[in-house]
Design an enzyme around this catalytic site. Structure first.
Site, PDB file in Angstrom:
ATOM      1  N   ASN A   7     -24.131 -21.314 -25.817  1.00 35.36           N
ATOM      2  CA  ASN A   7     -23.641 -21.726 -27.206  1.00 35.36           C
ATOM      3  C   ASN A   7     -22.287 -22.457 -26.882  1.00 35.36           C
ATOM      4  O   ASN A   7     -21.360 -21.808 -26.693  1.00 35.36           O
ATOM      5  CB  ASN A   7     -23.380 -20.728 -28.205  1.00 35.36           C
ATOM      6  N   LYS A  14     -20.167 -19.625 -24.756  1.00 36.62           N
ATOM      7  CA  LYS A  14     -20.693 -18.164 -24.960  1.00 36.62           C
ATOM      8  C   LYS A  14     -22.296 -18.134 -24.097  1.00 36.62           C
ATOM      9  O   LYS A  14     -22.954 -19.305 -24.337  1.00 36.62           O
ATOM     10  CB  LYS A  14     -21.020 -17.700 -26.328  1.00 36.62           C
ATOM     11  N   ARG A  84     -27.785 -24.374 -28.156  1.00 33.30           N
ATOM     12  CA  ARG A  84     -27.635 -24.207 -29.462  1.00 33.30           C
ATOM     13  C   ARG A  84     -27.194 -25.401 -29.975  1.00 33.30           C
ATOM     14  O   ARG A  84     -25.947 -25.609 -29.483  1.00 33.30           O
ATOM     15  CB  ARG A  84     -26.809 -23.107 -29.820  1.00 33.30           C
ATOM     16  N   HIS A 173     -27.660 -22.830 -40.103  1.00 32.77           N
ATOM     17  CA  HIS A 173     -27.826 -21.379 -39.629  1.00 32.77           C
ATOM     18  C   HIS A 173     -29.444 -21.043 -39.683  1.00 32.77           C
ATOM     19  O   HIS A 173     -29.778 -19.919 -39.602  1.00 32.77           O
ATOM     20  CB  HIS A 173     -27.214 -20.485 -40.839  1.00 32.77           C
ATOM     21  N   GLY A 203     -20.949 -15.118 -42.916  1.00 36.05           N
ATOM     22  CA  GLY A 203     -19.948 -14.937 -41.685  1.00 36.05           C
ATOM     23  C   GLY A 203     -18.787 -15.820 -41.955  1.00 36.05           C
ATOM     24  O   GLY A 203     -18.486 -16.099 -43.207  1.00 36.05           O
ATOM     25  N   GLY A 205     -19.049 -19.074 -41.476  1.00 39.08           N
ATOM     26  CA  GLY A 205     -19.885 -19.916 -42.203  1.00 39.08           C
ATOM     27  C   GLY A 205     -20.581 -19.142 -43.088  1.00 39.08           C
ATOM     28  O   GLY A 205     -20.949 -18.062 -42.527  1.00 39.08           O
ATOM     29  N   ARG A 234     -14.004 -23.160 -45.477  1.00 36.42           N
ATOM     30  CA  ARG A 234     -14.676 -24.253 -46.329  1.00 36.42           C
ATOM     31  C   ARG A 234     -14.903 -24.174 -47.648  1.00 36.42           C
ATOM     32  O   ARG A 234     -15.458 -22.763 -48.034  1.00 36.42           O
ATOM     33  CB  ARG A 234     -16.207 -24.327 -45.563  1.00 36.42           C
ATOM     34  N   ILE A 324     -19.672 -10.563 -42.712  1.00 34.68           N
ATOM     35  CA  ILE A 324     -19.688 -10.000 -43.999  1.00 34.68           C
ATOM     36  C   ILE A 324     -20.913  -9.506 -44.465  1.00 34.68           C
ATOM     37  O   ILE A 324     -20.493  -8.320 -45.079  1.00 34.68           O
ATOM     38  CB  ILE A 324     -18.990 -11.000 -44.911  1.00 34.68           C
ATOM     39  N   GLU A 381     -28.897 -14.548 -33.431  1.00 38.88           N
ATOM     40  CA  GLU A 381     -29.262 -15.890 -33.271  1.00 38.88           C
ATOM     41  C   GLU A 381     -29.453 -16.193 -31.862  1.00 38.88           C
ATOM     42  O   GLU A 381     -30.626 -16.985 -31.716  1.00 38.88           O
ATOM     43  CB  GLU A 381     -28.121 -16.649 -33.972  1.00 38.88           C
TER      44      GLU A 381
HETATM   45  P1  ADP Z   1     -18.938 -16.258 -37.176  1.00 42.21           P
HETATM   46  O1  ADP Z   1     -19.755 -16.950 -38.664  1.00 42.21           O
HETATM   47  O2  ADP Z   1     -17.415 -17.040 -37.146  1.00 42.21           O
HETATM   48  O3  ADP Z   1     -19.670 -16.068 -36.002  1.00 42.21           O
HETATM   49  P2  ADP Z   1     -18.946 -13.421 -38.161  1.00 42.21           P
HETATM   50  O4  ADP Z   1     -20.313 -13.433 -38.589  1.00 42.21           O
HETATM   51  O5  ADP Z   1     -18.699 -12.645 -36.951  1.00 42.21           O
HETATM   52  O6  ADP Z   1     -18.346 -14.831 -37.810  1.00 42.21           O
HETATM   53  O7  ADP Z   1     -17.982 -13.110 -39.422  1.00 42.21           O
HETATM   54  C1  ADP Z   1     -16.972 -13.239 -39.635  1.00 42.21           C
HETATM   55  C2  ADP Z   1     -16.563 -12.365 -40.916  1.00 42.21           C
HETATM   56  O8  ADP Z   1     -17.014 -11.226 -41.104  1.00 42.21           O
HETATM   57  C3  ADP Z   1     -14.947 -12.500 -41.026  1.00 42.21           C
HETATM   58  O9  ADP Z   1     -14.665 -12.918 -42.449  1.00 42.21           O
HETATM   59  C4  ADP Z   1     -14.787 -10.957 -41.029  1.00 42.21           C
HETATM   60  O10 ADP Z   1     -13.767 -10.688 -41.891  1.00 42.21           O
HETATM   61  C5  ADP Z   1     -15.830 -10.453 -41.612  1.00 42.21           C
HETATM   62  N1  ADP Z   1     -16.132  -8.912 -41.270  1.00 42.21           N
HETATM   63  C6  ADP Z   1     -16.331  -8.380 -40.086  1.00 42.21           C
HETATM   64  N2  ADP Z   1     -16.323  -6.886 -40.033  1.00 42.21           N
HETATM   65  C7  ADP Z   1     -16.243  -6.703 -41.320  1.00 42.21           C
HETATM   66  C8  ADP Z   1     -16.133  -5.530 -42.418  1.00 42.21           C
HETATM   67  N3  ADP Z   1     -16.122  -4.621 -41.665  1.00 42.21           N
HETATM   68  N4  ADP Z   1     -15.814  -5.473 -43.475  1.00 42.21           N
HETATM   69  C9  ADP Z   1     -15.784  -6.845 -44.091  1.00 42.21           C
HETATM   70  N5  ADP Z   1     -15.952  -7.997 -43.625  1.00 42.21           N
HETATM   71  C10 ADP Z   1     -16.064  -8.222 -42.279  1.00 42.21           C
END
Ligand code: ADP
Length: 599
Positions: A7, A14, A84, A173, A203, A205, A234, A324, A381
């Site tokens: 990726n 990665k 990816r 996604h 996440g 996104g 966004r 999230i 993924e």
């Molecule tokens: P990306 O889409 O960049 O790969 P992730 O899927 O890792 O990112 O998601 C990142 C988001 O997840 C960030 O907004 C982070 O704050 C949130 N996040 C990670 N752990 C927690 C948690 N324990 N509680 C709430 N939000 C979280």
């Protein structure tokens, strides 16, 4: 078989290495700060300085690491490298072995993913240089949404913009939504074909997808990953007039792009951070903007889940994933609040304390008797991409469903006759040579100036076309309506298979002949060359489905594939079939999928 999944982003590379027999992850890591003098390879707790001034340098460092003495690549070598890629447009749907043509399509699609596709492509070029002997396969974020129905992917703007420029919703996604769907089906012990799912990838996104029968039927991201939910930076859905207003107020294109893609979302609303945890902390500390940011974030997700439950006509499960979705009990609680009317109720205890990662990657957090399950998935993924790569390496079934991407021209077969030498003599005189009126699509065949009359027990059809060249046995191809008019009852047959078929009288200027057999309703079929067949992913004699778009839209099954170097790509249907589907000789249709393979 070992598959390396890459990726490549703008500042990082990665990687994940899998042994696909067991799907065991043998190694993973990343090179950060690629493009600088400070590139660092982070793996298993180690931080090694490497020469990562280019993506190729970073990849060489990864290769050296994986194939070191006693390293995870060992002497086995790689079966394939998976890449990816964010946007594959309408042409690249299935996981696709990468060649120069594929690279150039990825380049074209950069128009809709300017932040991602160019770096993905640079990564592909670098990786092909570093791993030259291994197949490279591209897996697209857009691919899982390739079967969105036209009414879901079409924007209500002049249709020419779609036809000429491919402006439509694509969705993103894909590997995550697909992985969630597969995990949910496995967990619920139900075949995907019997499930209606709403999957939420939340996440940095974020997007929501409605999945029916294992197929994405609607998704919140659009032509680009900007549409839909509120994200880290966004905006998601806004009034499309807003950029116009900003432009009128003097903002440049670049400023508006920056505003909507990087300065909006949780970050722009809260003024605190794009990271949900920071926003949550600020909200808990009483910051009203941070509270509003979370309210807007949650409300948007609720709207989409409600809408997609309506699109699906009910949901068996709502699935959460992404940083999230997987980690925030608060977001899941607030999203699911008041959804009891849709059969959704959480088990608060499970929602607060159970983690997907502790339960093999998936955990149920809905109340025991709630009819709609709520599931939390630790999305993977890269694993999904590795599976798709294997599917491609082991046996590709390139399903390209868009009419625009690969139009199959239609030839409507009006009733016609192929004559034998003897019958031609009887109808037109001994040794008569039929003359050409016009070519038909298949090379070497033509419609003659001469015609014959067909005489049946109930009626006659005059001036019926003859198609040359002559054949061993006379064959009359009718539509069912013609057969009714004549009073004969021919079976549905492939051309040339005339055993047990009824006969008819043919009348020409020199006399009449009564044939004992040879009248058929021609089985619909599609002609194609071996290279067309390879590109579409079908074999001679496969039975396929095709899709007709337009005002008599339908899917037509039972279409036989006939492959020969002499054939031009052409779907043959009779006049009844054409009329039912609103087709004519100017129409094009799309390949929809294989119904039954020949083997
Ligand atoms: P990306 O889409 O960049 O790969 P992730 O899927 O890792 O990112 O998601 C990142 C988001 O997840 C960030 O907004 C982070 O704050 C949130 N996040 C990670 N752990 C927690 C948690 N324990 N509680 C709430 N939000 C979280």
């Amino acid at each position: 078989m070992r598959v390396l999944v890459l990726n490549v982003g703008s500042t990082s590379v990665k990687y994940n290495l899998y042994e696909m027999d067991t799907e065991a992850r043998l190694a993973d890591g990343r090179v950060e700060r690629v493009g600088t003098d400070e590139a660092t390879h982070v793996h298993g707790g180690a931080n090694d300085r490497v020469d990562g001034r280019t993506a190729e340098g970073a990849l060489r460092a990864i290769l050296a690491h994986l194939s070191r003495e006693g390293g995870p690549l060992g002497s086995t070598g790689l079966a394939a490298v998976g890449h990816r890629v964010v946007h594959g447009g309408e042409q690249l749907i299935s996981p696709t072995p990468i060649d120069d043509r594929v690279e150039s399509i990825i380049e074209e699609c950069a128009r809709y993913a300017p932040l991602h596709n160019p770096v993905n492509l640079a990564g592909i070029r670098a990786a092909r240089a570093v791993f030259p002997a291994v197949p490279h396969v591209a897996v697209f974020d857009t691919a899982f949404h390739a079967q969105l129905p036209a009414y879901a992917y079409t924007y209500a703007i002049p249709h020419e913009l779609y036809l000429e420029k491919g402006v439509r919703r694509y969705g993103f996604h894909g590997p995550s939504h697909q992985f969630m769907a597969l995990s949910a089906a496995e967990h619920l012990r139900t075949d995907l074909s019997r499930l209606k799912l709403v999957t939420c990838h939340l996440g940095g996104g974020a997007s929501v997808t409605a999945i029916d029968n294992g197929v994405s039927v609607d998704t919140s991201m659009g032509m680009t990953p900007l549409e839909g939910l509120v994200m880290g930076t966004r905006a998601g859905d806004i009034d499309p007039a807003l950029p116009l207003l900003l432009a009128r107020d003097g903002m440049t294109f670049e400023q508006i792009d920056e505003l909507l893609n990087r300065k909006s979302g949780l970050y722009g609303l809260s003024g605190v951070s794009a990271d949900f945890r920071d926003v949550q902390r600020a909200a808990e500390g009483g910051d009203p903007r941070a509270r509003l940011a979370i309210d807007v974030f949650v409300h948007r997700i609720r709207k989409y889940i409600g809408a997609y439950t309506a699109v699906l006509g009910g949901a068996d499960a709502i699935v959460f994933s992404g940083g999230i979705g997987e980690n925030s009990a608060l977001v899941r609680r607030r999203v699911c609040e008041g959804f009891i009317f849709m059969g959704v109720a959480l088990d608060d205890q499970a929602n607060e304390h159970e983690r997907a990662a502790d339960h093999g990657g998936i955990v149920e957090v809905s109340a025991k008797r709630a009819p709609t399950k709520v599931l939390v998935v630790h999305t993977d993924e890269e694993r999904m991409i590795a599976r798709e790569v294997m599917r491609s390496v082991v046996g590709p079934t390139a399903v390209i469903r868009s009419v625009r991407a690969r139009p199959i021209p239609v030839g409507v077969s009006v009733r016609h006759v192929h004559l034998s030498r003897a019958d031609c003599d009887a109808l037109f005189g001994a040794g008569y040579e039929l003359t050409k009126r016009r070519d038909v699509t298949q090379p070497g065949q033509f419609v003659t100036r001469e015609t014959v009359d067909l005489v049946g027990p109930k009626g006659e059809l005059r001036g019926v076309a003859i198609i040359n060249p002559l054949r061993k046995q006379t064959q009359v191809e009718l539509a069912r309506t013609d057969a009714f008019a004549l009073g004969v009852s021919p079976p549905l047959r492939e051309s040339g298979k005339l055993d047990g078929t009824p006969g008819l009288t043919l009348r020409g200027p020199a006399g009449s002949v009564k044939i004992e057999s040879g009248v058929i309703l021609a089985h619909r079929h599609v002609h194609m060359s071996p290279s067309d067949a390879k590109e579409i992913g079908v074999n001679d004699r496969d039975m396929i489905k095709i899709r007709v778009e337009g005002d008599r839209e339908m899917t037509i099954g039972d279409v036989i594939v006939r492959v020969s170097p002499d054939y031009a790509l052409d779907l043959h249907v009779d006049t009844d079939e054409a009329n039912a589907a609103g087709l004519n000789n100017e129409s094009v249709v799309a390949f929809e999928g294989i119904q039954e393979t020949a083997s």
